[in-house]
Design an enzyme around this catalytic site. Structure first.
Site, PDB file in Angstrom:
ATOM      1  N   PRO A   1      25.453 -40.903  13.779  1.00 51.27           N
ATOM      2  CG  PRO A   1      27.164 -40.732  15.353  1.00 51.27           C
ATOM      3  CD  PRO A   1      26.743 -40.232  14.010  1.00 51.27           C
TER       4      PRO A   1
ATOM      5  CE1 TYR B   1      26.975 -37.953  18.845  1.00 48.98           C
ATOM      6  CE2 TYR B   1      25.390 -37.468  20.571  1.00 48.98           C
ATOM      7  CZ  TYR B   1      26.096 -38.387  19.809  1.00 48.98           C
ATOM      8  OH  TYR B   1      25.903 -39.722  20.014  1.00 48.98           O
TER       9      TYR B   1
ATOM     10  NE  ARG C   1      26.320 -41.398  28.220  1.00 47.35           N
ATOM     11  CZ  ARG C   1      27.364 -42.158  27.948  1.00 47.35           C
ATOM     12  NH1 ARG C   1      28.237 -41.767  27.080  1.00 47.35           N
ATOM     13  NH2 ARG C   1      27.523 -43.327  28.552  1.00 47.35           N
TER      14      ARG C   1
ATOM     15  CG  ASP D   1      24.256 -43.150  26.116  1.00 48.18           C
ATOM     16  OD1 ASP D   1      23.070 -43.131  26.426  1.00 48.18           O
ATOM     17  OD2 ASP D   1      25.185 -43.018  26.921  1.00 48.18           O
TER      18      ASP D   1
HETATM   19  C1  LIG Z   1      29.869 -41.005  19.023  1.00 46.69           C
HETATM   20  C2  LIG Z   1      28.953 -42.112  18.675  1.00 46.69           C
HETATM   21  C3  LIG Z   1      27.711 -42.160  19.275  1.00 46.69           C
HETATM   22  C4  LIG Z   1      26.795 -43.146  18.956  1.00 46.69           C
HETATM   23  N1  LIG Z   1      25.583 -43.165  19.566  1.00 46.69           N
HETATM   24  C5  LIG Z   1      24.697 -44.104  19.256  1.00 46.69           C
HETATM   25  C6  LIG Z   1      23.441 -44.175  19.916  1.00 46.69           C
HETATM   26  O1  LIG Z   1      23.154 -43.360  20.763  1.00 46.69           O
HETATM   27  N2  LIG Z   1      22.570 -45.175  19.577  1.00 46.69           N
HETATM   28  C7  LIG Z   1      22.897 -46.092  18.639  1.00 46.69           C
HETATM   29  O2  LIG Z   1      22.069 -46.963  18.360  1.00 46.69           O
HETATM   30  N3  LIG Z   1      24.088 -46.068  18.022  1.00 46.69           N
HETATM   31  C8  LIG Z   1      24.998 -45.102  18.293  1.00 46.69           C
HETATM   32  N4  LIG Z   1      26.207 -45.086  17.688  1.00 46.69           N
HETATM   33  C9  LIG Z   1      26.553 -46.131  16.721  1.00 46.69           C
HETATM   34  C10 LIG Z   1      27.036 -47.374  17.445  1.00 46.69           C
HETATM   35  O3  LIG Z   1      28.175 -47.104  18.218  1.00 46.69           O
HETATM   36  C11 LIG Z   1      27.368 -48.480  16.481  1.00 46.69           C
HETATM   37  O4  LIG Z   1      26.396 -48.564  15.483  1.00 46.69           O
HETATM   38  C12 LIG Z   1      27.440 -49.810  17.235  1.00 46.69           C
HETATM   39  O5  LIG Z   1      28.496 -49.793  18.155  1.00 46.69           O
HETATM   40  C13 LIG Z   1      27.639 -50.953  16.258  1.00 46.69           C
HETATM   41  O6  LIG Z   1      27.766 -52.137  16.971  1.00 46.69           O
HETATM   42  P1  LIG Z   1      28.548 -53.354  16.332  1.00 46.69           P
HETATM   43  O7  LIG Z   1      28.548 -54.393  17.388  1.00 46.69           O
HETATM   44  O8  LIG Z   1      27.944 -53.664  15.019  1.00 46.69           O
HETATM   45  O9  LIG Z   1      30.002 -52.810  16.047  1.00 46.69           O
HETATM   46  P2  LIG Z   1      31.084 -52.261  17.071  1.00 46.69           P
HETATM   47  O10 LIG Z   1      30.447 -51.641  18.252  1.00 46.69           O
HETATM   48  O11 LIG Z   1      32.026 -51.450  16.279  1.00 46.69           O
HETATM   49  O12 LIG Z   1      31.809 -53.572  17.586  1.00 46.69           O
HETATM   50  C14 LIG Z   1      32.676 -54.299  16.763  1.00 46.69           C
HETATM   51  C15 LIG Z   1      33.556 -55.165  17.635  1.00 46.69           C
HETATM   52  O13 LIG Z   1      34.366 -55.954  16.767  1.00 46.69           O
HETATM   53  C16 LIG Z   1      35.698 -55.923  17.224  1.00 46.69           C
HETATM   54  N5  LIG Z   1      36.569 -56.133  16.065  1.00 46.69           N
HETATM   55  C17 LIG Z   1      36.860 -55.268  15.085  1.00 46.69           C
HETATM   56  N6  LIG Z   1      37.677 -55.832  14.187  1.00 46.69           N
HETATM   57  C18 LIG Z   1      37.911 -57.085  14.624  1.00 46.69           C
HETATM   58  C19 LIG Z   1      38.692 -58.155  14.132  1.00 46.69           C
HETATM   59  N7  LIG Z   1      39.387 -58.057  13.003  1.00 46.69           N
HETATM   60  N8  LIG Z   1      38.705 -59.302  14.839  1.00 46.69           N
HETATM   61  C20 LIG Z   1      38.005 -59.435  15.985  1.00 46.69           C
HETATM   62  N9  LIG Z   1      37.258 -58.433  16.497  1.00 46.69           N
HETATM   63  C21 LIG Z   1      37.204 -57.281  15.812  1.00 46.69           C
HETATM   64  C22 LIG Z   1      35.864 -54.562  17.871  1.00 46.69           C
HETATM   65  O14 LIG Z   1      36.911 -54.580  18.813  1.00 46.69           O
HETATM   66  C23 LIG Z   1      34.500 -54.359  18.512  1.00 46.69           C
HETATM   67  O15 LIG Z   1      34.456 -54.850  19.832  1.00 46.69           O
HETATM   68  C24 LIG Z   1      27.137 -44.120  18.001  1.00 46.69           C
HETATM   69  C25 LIG Z   1      28.406 -44.086  17.409  1.00 46.69           C
HETATM   70  C26 LIG Z   1      29.303 -43.085  17.733  1.00 46.69           C
HETATM   71  C27 LIG Z   1      30.650 -43.027  17.062  1.00 46.69           C
END
Ligand SMILES: Cc1cc2nc3c(=O)[nH]c(=O)nc-3n(C[C@H](O)[C@H](O)[C@H](O)COP(=O)(O)OP(=O)(O)OC[C@H]3O[C@@H](n4cnc5c(N)ncnc54)[C@H](O)[C@@H]3O)c2cc1C
Length: 623
Positions: free
Chosen positions: A342, A265, A257, A55
């Site tokens: 996070p 949290y 939010r 977020d």
């Molecule tokens: C409760 C919580 C709160 C958070 N708050 C914050 C915040 O406020 N600010 C912040 O910067 N970060 C925050 N984070 C961290 C943040 O959510 C992640 O760092 C971020 O989502 C990472 O983005 P990403 O695109 O690298 O991975 P992800 O968001 O995990 O996206 C990965 C994508 O890949 C897809 N995928 C997975 N495996 C496969 C596969 N084998 N084949 C095809 N597709 C696949 C998934 O479906 C997903 O859509 C928070 C995390 C949590 C758990």
């Protein structure tokens, strides 16, 4: 065996296949599509996410979004966070607010605040942007096999497709079962894609990373947190202020939010973590988390919400991938290569900035403007950053968990003063504004005194200037879009001084020569400003300034010349030279396509700029 198994899967080619449509994969795909690259994005999920997840978006990420023309939508729909409240145990066994400080003091940030905007909202910006160019995420598709050719010639050829990746399409409603899918390759649901590059942005449990055999280095922790998004009913006074609360019973964090929601949290202390460090999520409910929160809120009241927008529990792991690529042909980004708590709200910000760092580099390699080895700089810059992020995360967790004590108390804990100092010291990191890379082929730090107040390894700070042709105030950052071009900022001092004007004319003359960097590195058939956008910012008085003073070579368009002078309404402008620490002798500043300062050169040393570019760009055939 079903008949379909005998069918041969169809085959296709693409320049870049992005696996994972989270924020990281989507920014990367969006930026590549914008640059005209052929891209496909797949995601294992049948449907895009709607609620919850990340977020918080910090000042540097807002600047990056601005550079892609996306920030207005984010600013309009988000909650802006300016203040941070610290709460600690009160003498009567409850909690009391002990400090209210500015959140993220980052004086040079264009947007000096953070925002909360749902991950799905951010993702929507990229999805809509790509859609305009005819590219949509292929939902319900997963990779089941990945091979990188060993053929050296193929690996070195910029036009070859050395990565073979087999994809499997899930049936509507089907839940991904990788093992079953891998044994059921069939012509209807499978496809073999030959790609020049594959990027795994498939999250913390990255299939791509595992297929490459890349290890995650670091450790898990016992720190378990529950998160609930709801519209809370409470008499806690800071429920709409970003707050960290250290109660005698345990810690919680309040994040206001968008859409009236509040995220809470809650640190969960009585939780079993199995030997592999995994949590059994089925043992939790949102109500359990809120019941724990109720104890921590004492003496304030918190009702169990009737409607919960989203909730989860997670355990903190702090790990960084041992490498971000294999043979520079399959790369990983975002949570696929770094995981941490996070708490600092850094994960999505880090992933977006990985993608921002990688996108232009892939474009340069695909356009054959830089050798494939240029992608080494992605691993070097971003993996180093991730290691620093983990150190920062460890520190954050320690600070959040520490007991706050009074001065002179010699028990364990931190004083308010120590907290405040720690907070200010790390503000550059939290905001992203202070994130810096190291000297490399693409960062030349040799002339710091020419722009004494710039940190060459950091992003170029914003500054208001006046357009020379009509004296209209313009934010320099608006002239630095993420359009894959290097911005060559010529700061010639005051060009009403003949000495400085002569130096500016000499630059123009040198650029016209075949050995000048403009001709050497711009492809013969490409527009003259395809690789370099040249902008002149002189220190000349408004009453004297005129575009007639700018040599035609440097004035490809009337919007290419500016002055560092105060605007006619007197509110902005006139501070760029001072902010950057550039004297009247002038300087040339190179802003990389991702907004980081690449080098600073003396005004009369345009050849040094050419040498800098020759360190990583390919000289063009006709040069
Ligand atoms: C409760 C919580 C709160 C958070 N708050 C914050 C915040 O406020 N600010 C912040 O910067 N970060 C925050 N984070 C961290 C943040 O959510 C992640 O760092 C971020 O989502 C990472 O983005 P990403 O695109 O690298 O991975 P992800 O968001 O995990 O996206 C990965 C994508 O890949 C897809 N995928 C997975 N495996 C496969 C596969 N084998 N084949 C095809 N597709 C696949 C998934 O479906 C997903 O859509 C928070 C995390 C949590 C758990």
């Amino acid at each position: 065996m079903p008949e379909a198994l005998a069918t041969k899967p169809r085959e296709s080619q693409v320049d870049v296949l992005v696996v994972g449509a989270g924020p990281t994969g989507l920014l990367l795909a969006f930026a590549l599509v914008r640059a005209g690259v052929s891209v496909r994005v797949i995601d294992i999920k049948q449907k895009k996410i709607v609620n919850g997840h990340a977020d918080g978006i910090h000042p540097r990420t807002l600047e990056v979004l601005q550079s892609y023309g996306l920030v207005d939508r984010v600013l309009k729909n988000s909650v802006h966070i300016y203040a941070f409240a610290s709460w600690n145990p009160s003498p009567d066994g409850g909690i009391v607010r002990t400090a209210l400080t500015p959140f993220i003091p980052s004086p040079t940030a264009r947007y000096p605040f953070s925002v909360t905007f749902a991950q799905s909202g951010i993702e929507g910006c990229f999805r809509d942007g790509m859609k305009e160019d005819g590219v949509e995420v292929e939902q319900g598709v997963m990779p089941i096999a990945l091979e990188i050719s060993d053929d050296k010639e193929m690996l070195q050829s910029p036009t070859a497709y050395p990565v073979k990746i087999t994809l499997q399409r899930l049936q509507p409603g089907e839940v991904a079962d990788r093992a079953a899918a891998a044994s059921q390759v069939n012509g209807d649901e499978s496809e073999i894609v030959r790609a020049k590059y594959v990027v795994g942005a498939d999250g913390a449990h990255s299939w791509v990373r595992q297929a490459l055999g890349i290890e995650m280095i670091g450790e898990g922790t016992n720190s378990v947190w529950g998160v609930v998004d709801s519209v809370p009913e409470t008499d806690f006074p800071d429920i709409r202020t970003f707050s960290s609360v250290n109660s005698p019973n345990g810690s919680f964090i309040i994040v206001p939010r968008e859409g009236n929601l509040v995220r809470i949290y809650v640190q969960l202390t009585e939780v079993d973590v199995d030997q592999t460090g995994r949590l059994d999520r089925s043992k939790f409910t949102a109500e359990d988390i809120m019941k724990v929160a109720q104890k921590y809120f004492y003496p304030y009241k918190l009702a169990i919400p009737k409607v919960v927008d989203w909730w989860t529990v997670y355990i903190v792991g702090q790990r960084v991938a041992s490498s971000y690529s294999v043979k520079n042909r399959v790369l990983i980004a975002g949570d696929a290569c770094h995981t941490h708590s996070p708490k600092g709200g850094q994960g999505m910000n880090a992933g977006l900035n990985d993608a921002h760092n990688l996108a232009w580099k892939l474009v340069y390699v695909l356009r054959q403007w830089a050798p494939i080895s240029f992608l080494d700089t992605y691993d070097a810059e971003r993996r180093n950053f991730a290691k620093e992020l983990i150190d920062f995360d460890k520190y954050c967790i320690k600070m959040f968990a520490a007991k706050v004590k009074t001065d002179g108390d010699d028990t364990e804990g931190v004083t308010q003063g120590e907290l405040a100092t720690a907070y200010t010291t790390h503000a550059g990191f939290t905001s992203g504004i202070g994130i810096q890379y190291h000297a490399s082929t693409i960062i030349n730090v040799s002339n710091p005194s020419l722009a004494a107040n710039l940190v060459i390894v950091q992003r170029l700070p914003p500054a208001m200037i006046l357009r020379m042709a009509n004296f209209c105030p313009v934010e320099l950052h608006d002239l630095l879009p993420s359009d894959t071009r290097f911005k060559v900022l010529i700061l010639p001092g005051d060009i009403s001084d003949p000495k400085q004007k002569a130096k500016l004319d000499a630059i123009a003359a040198r650029l016209d020569q075949p050995q000048g960097f403009l001709k050497r590195f711009t492809p013969p058939n490409a527009p003259e400003d395809a690789v370099f956008d040249i902008i002149t910012i002189s220190r000349t008085e408004k009453t004297v300034a005129s575009t007639q003073m700018i040599p035609p070579r440097l004035l490809s368009h009337w919007e290419k010349a500016y002055i560092d002078a105060e605007s006619f309404c007197g509110r902005v402008g006139g501070k760029l030279y001072a902010t950057y620490g550039v004297a009247n002798d002038g300087a040339i500043i190179i802003s990389r396509p991702d907004g980081y300062v690449g080098m600073v050169a003396a005004l009369d040393d345009v050849d040094a700029v050419g040498e800098y570019f020759s360190g990583f760009l390919k000289a063009q055939p006709d040069a």
